[in-house]
Design a protein around this motif. Sequence first.
Motif: not given
Lengths: 860, 243
Positions: A11, A15, A18, A21-22, A25-26, A29-30, A303, A307-309, A312, B99, B103, B118, B130-131
């Motif tokens: 799996r 995937i 990652p 993948t995120l 998705w974002l 989704g939008e 986000l 932890g999204l920098r 990013q 950050t 995380r 969404h 994922l992060l």
Amino acid sequence: MTSASTDTGTRAAKIGNPVRTLSRWLLLGEWRAHPVRALVAIVAIALGVALGYAVDLINGAAFNEFSAATRSLSGQSDLQLRGVQGLFDDAVYPQLAKRKGVAVASPVLELNVTVPGQTSALKVLGIDTFRAAHITPDLIGVPDQEKPFDTLADDAIFLSPAAQQWLQVQPGQMLALRNGTAIVKLRVAGGLVRARTGQRLAVMDIGAAQWRFGRIGQLSRIDLKLQPGVNREQFRYTLQAEFPMRLQVSESQDQESRNDNMSRAYRINLNVLALVALFTGAFLVFSTQALSVIRRRSQFALLRVLGLRRNQLLRQVLLEGGLLGCVGALLGLALGYLLAGLALHFLGGDLGGGYFRGVQASVQFDLPAAMIFFGLGSGIALLGSLAPALEAARAQPAAALKSGSEETALARLATPWPALACLLLGALLTQMPPLFDLPVFGYMAVALLLIGGITLMPRVASLVFSALQRFSMGRRNGVIATLVLARLANAPGQASIALGGVLSSFSLIVAMAIMVTSFRISVDDWMQQILSADLYVRSASNGETGAMRPAEQHLLATAPGVARADFLRTSTLTLDPARPPVVLIARAIDAADPARTLPIIGPQLPASAIATDSLPIWVSEAMVDLYGYRLGQQVTLPLAAHSYQFTVAGIWRDYARQSGAIQLRLADYQRLSGDTEVTDAALSLQRDADPGTVIAALRALPFGATLEFSQPGEIRALTLTIFDRSFAVTYLLEIVAIVIGLFGVAATFSAQTLARAREFGMLRHVGVTRRQILSMLALEGGLLTALGMLVGFLLGWTISLILVFIVNPQSFHWTMELHMPWPGLALVALLLLFSAGATALLAGSRAVSVDVLHSVREDW
Amino acid sequence: MHANLETSHTVDAAIDNGIDNAIPALQCHGLRKSYGHGRVVLAHLDFTLAAGEYVAIMGDSGVGKSTLLNLIAGLDSANSGSILIDGVNMSSLDDDAATLLRRQKLGFIFQAFHVLPHLTLQQNVALPLLLNGSPPERASELLAAVGLAGRGNDFPRQLSGGEMQRVAIARALVHRPKLILADEPTGNLDPDTAHEVLALLRHEIKANGASAIMVTHSAAAAASADRILIMSADGLQPLVQKS
């Protein structure tokens, strides 16, 4: 354990990365949640790219085909000698043929022959078959096998396939052409070795051509092939020095340059117009992305918290915009290719501009151009996403998590300094001269004014609506007006995004409308000035071989009903081999009052100021720009193989010729050149004479059947029709830009209204009715649109000044007066106001229909 | 910074192997925070949270509870003082490093849920995985643990407020953080739902071996914690000690 690990590994492999993948998705989704907004942005970019690419393909195809056709006429010559004033004495040919260094000299008589009943002339080349075989082998006629010497016959002519089709003649049939007022009948003896598709061309023996068309002893050019090892540059320089006033020695690149100069300004103006559509699309992407980012401010903050920098998040938002741009650009390229094919098929290569007559171009896929437009489309979408992306990345997550912080995101837009800098720089650039004969700085000034105007809107909106709010505070206003003014005054950032779309659309509408109206009225006024006679007679509607001799002129002048006849002779002068020839017009001009005949602009030199050894000439504005002529300047011009001194006595406006024109008195011309033929006559009729009766009398003359008659009204109507047709593409591009802009207005109003569902829900809770909310939206939309149109009018008017007084003169070398199309502008303004209000209402009715309970929840 | 994170990884490994960790989950020393207009929110705050401890902080509005959480999360910076999370000094980290730490080490639960509309429930819960570069499978386990098994493909708009907060709890715990920060987690819920959510929250915190700080106005909510502190202008004072 092992199977679980294997499953996990499998799996995980599916995937993939990652973080990617995120990102996926974002993104999905939008777009899944707001497909229409993404589609609108894609379509806007696609339209802009399609128009730009299509125009570029069409221009390229037509220009390349035209150049190739021109090159085919030059064949493999190293140098060409042409007469400065059209034809020259063929006595020079033997000297050149025997000159050291010359391998082959091929004489050519090139005439645009008048074809009775047609609106275009036929290019006829008189060649020496034996010489031409070495230099222009494609132009050799292919005779019937039973008549192998037809290439030398004095009654035979060979036509290209396109010419045969156009004239509806086949080998063996007779073809009627005009020489003066007489008909010349020639036998179609066959086709040519090779001719380009669509090239209308005829070839005959040079001696026969000279005799049949009254050009005995004259040539148009001599093609030279030099011997191996001869220094071409040196040879050219030496040869030119021997014939400074009679002949122009040129190479094939000069011809290319001439072709390029003829149409460059027109082609580039079309490209710029197409790019305007792309610019408007970019603004739509910006407004769509900006509102989308503002709407998702809390989501992005979450986000960041998770932890999204920063970089990013920046990449994610840029990726959204970039992907929209890439998809739009690819779609645009495909659409552009299709549009180009259709346009070339139905409109021809000149799109109404008249620069590439006689070519049948086909669209070719141009990879470099495709890459450029792909880069432009996706780059512009990225640029439109940059500011929103930076804001999203820089936002403090803790503050951005709270709802109601949207205006903070737009706080940076309120600073006026970047906008003022753009406006100032744009103003400075208007003072710059042309670059490579093009109004490059003019275009840049227009772009800077647009950018500066749009980015100044938040500040303007804040000032205007705050002032309105202060003005209304002391007065009894309804709740709707109070709510509307409070929002517009205190949330100018969001308001200004909607304003930007209105501003860019309306300013472009205003600018183009003023420019086209000014041009059209100036052309009409100019024609009223130059068409002062009652009847115009022409010996040929096309070509240069139809002319009237003195006896025929006398009969015209003394025909019943004619009070006065002013004759006109038109020929050409080549003053620069890299530029198209200058038109020389000889006519009756009163040196004491030339403005009676010519549309003089500016001061004139009185006749007494002209030296006795100099003759007066009047030059067009293009001569000033291209050749540096000035009032009072003494110039030497070649005429009939001699050079004469002339003084520039005045400058006149000429909308018919971009490459320059010189007018001199007919008597001076005839005395110097010995040429007594004329091509046109302007007849002033007696007081009670009926034009119809006069025309009938002139038709009754022996040569009357060859004459063409026009009355001033007809000429004006035809000219304006041609004008409108040549601007058709301009109108189309402008409409597309406007549609894109209106799309942007609709999208931003709609997005903002839907995003305020919580606000409307709260209002409904405290007792505001749905009708009141809709009234509020209509009033907001109306006020925003009105302000956008007011500022758009000012900006558009300013841009029109640049177009009228800088871009047009620098592009086409003519000036015009400014005229304002008030009725048209008022109509467009009303339509825009109505459509913006309707859009706001439509979006609002959706928003107020949302479940009130849902809309006040703190969550999204 | 890198050395500190490696130390944290070593500690994680030690915990996974069942070795007791004596490092407190959180240490605040002499924290001071004021805003530009001279308003002092935190004067000189000292606070320690032991590993595995669950603390509730109550106080009047505007006393600085959310400010404290923001400082701990690295979303804001103190004027002076230090914050150590699992032994790592937050004040020595730049934005990117903070950050990264957030995380890996922290989980968040908000009053307003903040579930991305969404994305599916599964995707929302999997965000921290994922992060952190981990496969998202554990998201399903956490959804099941919070009573939303089989609803991974639903969207947030299909959920009630309580269900959304369950999703938020699952998201906060899915990546096994050291410290959970919950800001008014039951502020938008009715009493019955709030009770269920608090019980779930406590259960999952303890089951995952995390430490937690909950900021709340509700005494009932605070009662679910191990220890209750009252925040005032004088700092943090204990209210009730629960074993």
